[in-house]
Design a protein around this motif. Structure first.
Motif, PDB file in Angstrom:
ATOM      1  N   PRO A 191      -4.383   2.489   7.858  1.00  0.00           N
ATOM      2  CA  PRO A 191      -5.159   1.161   7.679  1.00  0.00           C
ATOM      3  C   PRO A 191      -4.550   0.235   9.056  1.00  0.00           C
ATOM      4  O   PRO A 191      -3.618   0.265   9.376  1.00  0.00           O
ATOM      5  N   ALA A 192      -5.467  -0.804   9.511  1.00  0.00           N
ATOM      6  CA  ALA A 192      -5.071  -1.381  10.530  1.00  0.00           C
ATOM      7  C   ALA A 192      -4.166  -2.521  10.091  1.00  0.00           C
ATOM      8  O   ALA A 192      -2.824  -2.914  10.960  1.00  0.00           O
ATOM      9  N   SER A 193      -4.076  -2.953   8.934  1.00  0.00           N
ATOM     10  CA  SER A 193      -2.888  -3.676   8.304  1.00  0.00           C
ATOM     11  C   SER A 193      -1.492  -3.134   8.363  1.00  0.00           C
ATOM     12  O   SER A 193      -0.515  -3.766   8.348  1.00  0.00           O
ATOM     13  N   ILE A 194      -1.588  -1.991   8.229  1.00  0.00           N
ATOM     14  CA  ILE A 194      -0.176  -1.027   8.313  1.00  0.00           C
ATOM     15  C   ILE A 194       0.213  -1.051   9.630  1.00  0.00           C
ATOM     16  O   ILE A 194       1.412  -1.280  10.009  1.00  0.00           O
ATOM     17  N   MET A 195      -0.634  -1.070  10.823  1.00  0.00           N
ATOM     18  CA  MET A 195      -0.311  -0.729  12.044  1.00  0.00           C
ATOM     19  C   MET A 195       0.163  -2.234  12.424  1.00  0.00           C
ATOM     20  O   MET A 195       1.232  -2.151  13.259  1.00  0.00           O
ATOM     21  N   THR A 234       0.683  -1.183  -0.045  1.00  0.00           N
ATOM     22  CA  THR A 234       0.017  -0.147  -0.034  1.00  0.00           C
ATOM     23  C   THR A 234       0.813   1.252  -0.119  1.00  0.00           C
ATOM     24  O   THR A 234       1.725   1.370   0.726  1.00  0.00           O
ATOM     25  N   ILE A 235       0.681   2.175  -0.781  1.00  0.00           N
ATOM     26  CA  ILE A 235       1.396   3.305  -0.940  1.00  0.00           C
ATOM     27  C   ILE A 235       0.397   4.493  -0.381  1.00  0.00           C
ATOM     28  O   ILE A 235      -0.857   4.564  -0.623  1.00  0.00           O
ATOM     29  N   ILE A 236       0.889   4.922   0.674  1.00  0.00           N
ATOM     30  CA  ILE A 236       0.189   6.277   1.022  1.00  0.00           C
ATOM     31  C   ILE A 236       0.990   7.482   0.588  1.00  0.00           C
ATOM     32  O   ILE A 236       2.055   7.513   0.835  1.00  0.00           O
ATOM     33  N   LEU A 294      -7.616  -4.176   3.663  1.00  0.00           N
ATOM     34  CA  LEU A 294      -6.590  -3.498   4.747  1.00  0.00           C
ATOM     35  C   LEU A 294      -7.117  -3.496   6.128  1.00  0.00           C
ATOM     36  O   LEU A 294      -6.538  -3.104   7.072  1.00  0.00           O
ATOM     37  N   GLY A 295      -8.444  -4.146   6.657  1.00  0.00           N
ATOM     38  CA  GLY A 295      -8.669  -4.343   7.807  1.00  0.00           C
ATOM     39  C   GLY A 295      -9.403  -3.067   8.419  1.00  0.00           C
ATOM     40  O   GLY A 295      -9.162  -3.082  10.012  1.00  0.00           O
ATOM     41  N   GLY A 317       8.202   6.317  12.402  1.00  0.00           N
ATOM     42  CA  GLY A 317       7.417   6.688  11.099  1.00  0.00           C
ATOM     43  C   GLY A 317       6.066   6.976  11.363  1.00  0.00           C
ATOM     44  O   GLY A 317       5.398   7.162  12.207  1.00  0.00           O
ATOM     45  N   LEU A 318       5.398   6.390  10.276  1.00  0.00           N
ATOM     46  CA  LEU A 318       3.988   6.633  10.366  1.00  0.00           C
ATOM     47  C   LEU A 318       3.200   5.819  11.447  1.00  0.00           C
ATOM     48  O   LEU A 318       2.337   6.142  12.179  1.00  0.00           O
ATOM     49  N   ARG A 319       3.940   4.727  11.840  1.00  0.00           N
ATOM     50  CA  ARG A 319       3.263   3.798  12.843  1.00  0.00           C
ATOM     51  C   ARG A 319       3.367   4.529  14.350  1.00  0.00           C
ATOM     52  O   ARG A 319       2.626   4.271  15.295  1.00  0.00           O
TER      53      ARG A 319
END
Length: 188
Positions: free
Chosen positions: A46-50, A2-4, A179-180, A32-34
């Motif tokens: 999105p949950a799946s990135i976290m 996933t590209i943000i 992505l949940g 970073g983003l997390r």
């Protein structure tokens, strides 16, 4: 993957200070983003990135920071070939990964919507998200020869636009992209 996709983000040394920008921007060195709870808490991640089950590529549409000693906000002036470069990047990573895009902010949306298949009217990002055709619905983004899922979002730092209704749009879009839903900050 996933590209943000953001616009051109912040200067490293803003005009208002003589010290580097606080490490609270999405491209920071450490978490970073997390670790950026103000964007996570509004529902922009999105949950799946976290939970690290999805690969994240965080990009600027204009591939650099604002110059030192410039304001943190101001006109977005992408190069004439930024779209071409972004499309080439999508093509390259699509050879190895299934790619989808989430954009943050009206600036990027206004450029990318020209590449959206079957977009009836060029609405603003918040109006599009509130419409029955747009709410929670990933779009089809044409990047050169590739077609990928695309979810445009308002910038998460602007609470006037990224409000509760927009967060619901993001959550539904994340679910539809596999992505949940929205991520949560995990306790330490």
């Amino acid at each position: 993957m996933t590209i943000i996709l953001g616009h051109d983000w912040y200067p490293i040394v803003p005009a208002r200070a003589k010290t580097p920008h606080p490490v609270d921007v999405p491209l920071s060195r450490y978490a970073g983003l997390r670790g950026l709870t103000k964007y996570i808490n509004v529902g922009a991640v999105p949950a799946s990135i976290m939970d690290r089950s999805e690969m994240l590529l965080f990009l600027n549409f204009k591939p650099d920071f604002r110059p030192p000693n410039s304001p943190t906000v101001g006109p977005f002036e992408p190069y004439s070939r930024c779209s071409e470069g972004f499309n080439a990047l999508v093509d390259a990573v699509s050879r190895t990964f299934k790619v989808q895009v989430i954009s943050w902010g009206a600036n990027v949306w206004e450029l990318l919507r020209k590449q959206v298949a079957d977009l009836r009217k060029p609405l603003g990002i918040c109006v599009h998200a509130r419409s029955p055709e747009g709410f929670g619905r990933p779009l089809e983004l044409i990047c050169g020869q590739r077609s990928i899922p695309y979810l445009p979002l308002a910038h998460p730092c602007d609470r006037r636009n990224f409000n509760e209704q927009h967060a619901a749009h993001a959550k539904e879009g994340f679910i539809r992209m596999g992505l949940g839903g929205t991520g949560k900050v995990s306790p330490l």
